[in-house]
Design an enzyme around this catalytic site. Structure first.
Site, short mmCIF file in Angstrom:
data_model
loop_
_atom_site.label_atom_id
_atom_site.label_comp_id
_atom_site.label_asym_id
_atom_site.label_seq_id
_atom_site.Cartn_x
_atom_site.Cartn_y
_atom_site.Cartn_z
N TYR A 11 23.87 35.48 38.67
CA TYR A 11 25.64 35.14 37.25
C TYR A 11 25.29 33.46 37.94
CZ TYR A 11 30.44 33.57 36.34
OH TYR A 11 31.04 32.72 36.52
N ASN A 34 19.36 42.54 40.75
CA ASN A 34 20.89 42.20 39.87
C ASN A 34 20.73 41.26 38.69
OD1 ASN A 34 23.69 43.88 39.55
ND2 ASN A 34 24.79 41.43 40.45
N SER A 125 30.52 31.86 51.66
CA SER A 125 31.71 32.62 50.77
C SER A 125 33.27 32.60 51.44
CB SER A 125 31.68 34.29 50.15
OG SER A 125 33.03 34.43 50.72
N TYR A 150 29.98 42.41 53.76
CA TYR A 150 29.40 41.75 53.53
C TYR A 150 29.68 40.20 53.86
CZ TYR A 150 29.21 38.11 49.50
OH TYR A 150 29.26 36.57 48.68
N LYS A 154 27.21 37.02 55.67
CA LYS A 154 27.76 35.32 55.07
C LYS A 154 27.68 35.21 56.45
CE LYS A 154 26.78 35.83 51.07
NZ LYS A 154 25.66 34.84 50.08
N TYR A 178 31.82 28.95 48.27
CA TYR A 178 32.90 28.93 47.01
C TYR A 178 33.73 30.47 47.52
CZ TYR A 178 27.36 29.35 46.01
OH TYR A 178 26.25 29.17 46.00
P1 NAD Z 1 24.31 37.65 41.25
O1 NAD Z 1 24.37 39.41 42.17
O2 NAD Z 1 24.47 37.80 39.57
O3 NAD Z 1 22.97 37.23 41.76
C1 NAD Z 1 22.09 37.40 42.38
C2 NAD Z 1 19.99 37.32 42.60
O4 NAD Z 1 20.00 37.84 43.66
C3 NAD Z 1 20.59 38.38 41.56
O5 NAD Z 1 19.28 38.08 40.11
C4 NAD Z 1 19.26 39.62 41.90
O6 NAD Z 1 18.38 40.21 41.66
C5 NAD Z 1 19.51 38.41 43.26
N1 NAD Z 1 18.28 39.22 44.30
C6 NAD Z 1 19.26 39.60 45.50
N2 NAD Z 1 18.60 40.67 46.52
C7 NAD Z 1 17.21 39.87 46.04
C8 NAD Z 1 16.22 39.80 46.87
N3 NAD Z 1 16.51 40.23 48.37
N4 NAD Z 1 14.76 39.65 46.26
C9 NAD Z 1 14.78 38.98 45.35
N5 NAD Z 1 16.12 38.64 45.03
C10 NAD Z 1 17.70 39.47 45.39
O7 NAD Z 1 25.41 37.16 42.19
P2 NAD Z 1 26.21 35.84 42.24
O8 NAD Z 1 27.39 36.22 42.15
O9 NAD Z 1 25.58 34.86 41.26
O10 NAD Z 1 26.19 35.33 43.63
C11 NAD Z 1 25.07 34.30 43.74
C12 NAD Z 1 25.37 34.25 46.06
O11 NAD Z 1 26.40 33.28 45.86
C13 NAD Z 1 25.10 35.52 46.70
O12 NAD Z 1 24.69 34.99 47.66
C14 NAD Z 1 26.76 35.76 46.92
O13 NAD Z 1 27.22 36.55 47.80
C15 NAD Z 1 27.61 34.39 47.22
N6 NAD Z 1 29.31 34.40 46.50
C16 NAD Z 1 29.16 34.66 45.11
C17 NAD Z 1 30.85 34.79 44.55
C18 NAD Z 1 30.86 35.94 43.47
O14 NAD Z 1 32.60 36.08 43.48
N7 NAD Z 1 30.38 35.88 42.95
C19 NAD Z 1 31.41 34.10 45.26
C20 NAD Z 1 30.81 33.96 46.68
C21 NAD Z 1 29.72 33.66 46.76
C1 WQD Z 2 41.19 38.57 42.42
C2 WQD Z 2 42.10 38.89 42.21
C3 WQD Z 2 42.54 41.40 43.33
C4 WQD Z 2 40.75 43.04 39.55
C5 WQD Z 2 35.76 38.52 46.09
C6 WQD Z 2 35.49 38.82 47.29
C7 WQD Z 2 34.67 37.18 47.41
C8 WQD Z 2 34.48 36.58 46.91
C9 WQD Z 2 35.58 36.15 45.88
C10 WQD Z 2 31.64 36.77 47.25
C11 WQD Z 2 42.27 39.88 44.01
C12 WQD Z 2 42.58 41.30 41.97
C13 WQD Z 2 41.14 42.51 40.44
C14 WQD Z 2 41.62 43.89 39.19
C15 WQD Z 2 43.82 42.99 40.21
N1 WQD Z 2 33.08 36.71 46.52
N2 WQD Z 2 42.49 42.08 40.83
N3 WQD Z 2 42.63 43.86 39.50
O1 WQD Z 2 39.16 39.52 45.65
O2 WQD Z 2 39.76 37.22 46.01
O3 WQD Z 2 36.90 37.66 46.32
O4 WQD Z 2 35.26 37.32 44.74
O5 WQD Z 2 31.85 35.77 47.96
O6 WQD Z 2 34.40 38.16 48.89
O7 WQD Z 2 35.74 39.09 47.93
O8 WQD Z 2 38.49 39.43 43.89
O9 WQD Z 2 38.24 39.10 41.51
O10 WQD Z 2 38.50 40.71 43.06
O11 WQD Z 2 40.34 39.18 42.51
O12 WQD Z 2 44.58 42.71 39.74
O13 WQD Z 2 41.31 44.79 38.77
O14 WQD Z 2 42.84 39.95 41.56
O15 WQD Z 2 43.67 41.96 43.98
O16 WQD Z 2 44.42 39.08 43.97
P1 WQD Z 2 39.11 38.55 45.40
P2 WQD Z 2 38.78 39.36 43.09
#
Ligand code: NAD
Ligand code: WQD
Length: 340
Positions: A11, A34, A125, A150, A154, A178
């Site tokens: 993503y 993923n 994160s 998870y 981080k 993020y």
């Molecule tokens: P995502 O799952 O869409 O993308 C992660 C990608 O990494 C995928 O394409 C997956 O196939 C690849 N991947 C995972 N393990 C792998 C491995 N061992 N070897 C090669 N490829 C591998 O996730 P995203 O939402 O794009 O998140 C990207 C990064 O940002 C992650 O590190 C995630 O923890 C971090 N992050 C995401 C969010 C969020 O809410 N989306 C928030 C904070 C931090």
């Molecule tokens: C947002 C709000 C829920 C779904 C997560 C990870 C965090 C980071 C970002 C990676 C909350 C509410 C949700 C639903 C709801 N990711 N909600 N009904 O929990 O802030 O953060 O993503 O690093 O580590 O924990 O995001 O989108 O899950 O929730 O009411 O069906 O929406 O309770 O208040 P969150 P979220």
């Protein structure tokens, strides 16, 4: 600059590759655990680019060594690849420790053997802060015990990068913490593709409105916030992508090894109820919802103090929450081939 983007078909990675490939040559390493291979063509179509793809499992030392042998001329790395489902990490902690930590270790081991400078950006994160003592959250907020394996990965990865930077004078690194990334590219050709039932709010809303899921359950309306629903800092994924480019540029300009952390958020909190109202206003679509109980581990409010990023990285978010929500809906419609 040639930049290695791990997890570049995911993503946030795919949106970053679109922006990155306008300026740099890009190599994606992803094992597709993923993500879908079609995303590569979509990135190249949007950006008119020729991003290179290597199917590599970063847990595999030999595959990672091959990657660095083949692309020894990289000067930047953005390390997105990780597993990210908080709930799954509680059920399968070993999988998360193995994937997220070993992938990083394998990459840093190769970086150590390079004789050239590497600018390294890590996807961290806001989850590293746990329950914050202060709002908005600054980078000085003490790191507390993580809620989930998870979150712990981080914290551990940030520490590994910091230790490695102290010893490797060629390594300049940044961890970007993020807040809540949402939305999609304006082309609606790439976006968030959750596996199975979405755990995050925005993809659940768009899938529910698209008719793929049932009514949204609001997880609790008895929080200590003005309308009782939780407050988060939702950041447009294209603004987040831009932060990576600004971070790379900041590191390239640095003369010496460094290790820094930055919050990436808008600095503004929005409640679940406000998200529902804004989504309905800007898309004209009704969200059917019910109020449910609290979800374990959720906290009342988190939002970023983003002044360090604004002042140091010359970055600032450009998109409003309405633009982000509209783009998320456009992506869902495009993906499901819904016409209105
Ligand atoms: P995502 O799952 O869409 O993308 C992660 C990608 O990494 C995928 O394409 C997956 O196939 C690849 N991947 C995972 N393990 C792998 C491995 N061992 N070897 C090669 N490829 C591998 O996730 P995203 O939402 O794009 O998140 C990207 C990064 O940002 C992650 O590190 C995630 O923890 C971090 N992050 C995401 C969010 C969020 O809410 N989306 C928030 C904070 C931090
Ligand atoms: C947002 C709000 C829920 C779904 C997560 C990870 C965090 C980071 C970002 C990676 C909350 C509410 C949700 C639903 C709801 N990711 N909600 N009904 O929990 O802030 O953060 O993503 O690093 O580590 O924990 O995001 O989108 O899950 O929730 O009411 O069906 O929406 O309770 O208040 P969150 P979220």
């Amino acid at each position: 600059m040639k930049v290695l983007v791990t997890g570049g078909l995911g993503y946030i990675g795919s949106h970053t590759c679109v922006e990155l490939s306008k300026k740099y040559s890009v190599v994606i390493a992803d094992n597709l655990i993923n993500s879908e291979i079609e995303v590569l063509d979509r990135i190249n179509n949007i950006a008119h680019s020729k991003v290179i793809f290597e199917k590599i499992d970063l847990r595999n030392k030999k595959e990672v060594a091959f990657l660095f042998e083949k692309h020894g001329d990289i000067t930047g790395i953005i390390h997105f690849a990780a597993l990210k489902a908080v709930g799954e990490s509680i059920e399968k902690p070993l999988l998360y420790y193995e994937n997220n930590i070993n992938s990083l270790l394998n990459i840093l081991e190769q970086v150590q053997q390079l004789n050239s400078e590497i600018n390294f950006i890590f996807s961290s994160s806001c989850t590293v802060y746990g329950v914050p003592l202060n709002l908005p959250i600054t980078e000085e907020e003490p790191i507390k015990k993580a809620f989930s394996p998870y979150g712990e990965t981080k914290q551990i990865c940030e520490n590994i990068i910091s230790s490695s930077s102290k010893l490797n004078m060629n390594l300049k690194s940044i961890s970007l913490r993020y807040f809540n990334p949402i939305g999609a590219h304006e082309s609606a050709a790439i976006g968030e593709l959750p596996l199975g039932k979405p755990q995050n709010l925005i993809p659940y809303i768009t899938q529910s409105v698209a008719g793929v899921r049932g009514d949204l359950t609001i997880f609790g309306n008895d929080y200590n916030t003005p309308d009782g629903t939780c407050i988060r800092d939702y950041i447009h994924v294209v603004d987040l992508a831009d932060a990576h480019i600004k971070a790379l540029e900041y590191l390239s300009d640095k003369e010496f090894s460094t290790n820094e952390v930055f919050n990436i958020g808008t600095g503004k909190g929005t409640s679940v109820m406000e998200i529902i109202n804004s989504f309905q206003d800007c898309t004209g679509k009704k969200i059917n919802y019910k109020i449910g109980g609290r979800r374990k581990g959720d906290i009342d409010a988190t939002f970023a103090d983003n002044r360090k990023s604004l002042n140091t990285l010359s970055w600032s978010p450009r998109y409003s929450i309405e633009q982000a929500l509209e783009s998320a809906w456009n992506w869902e419609k495009n993906y499901r081939e819904i016409s209105e």
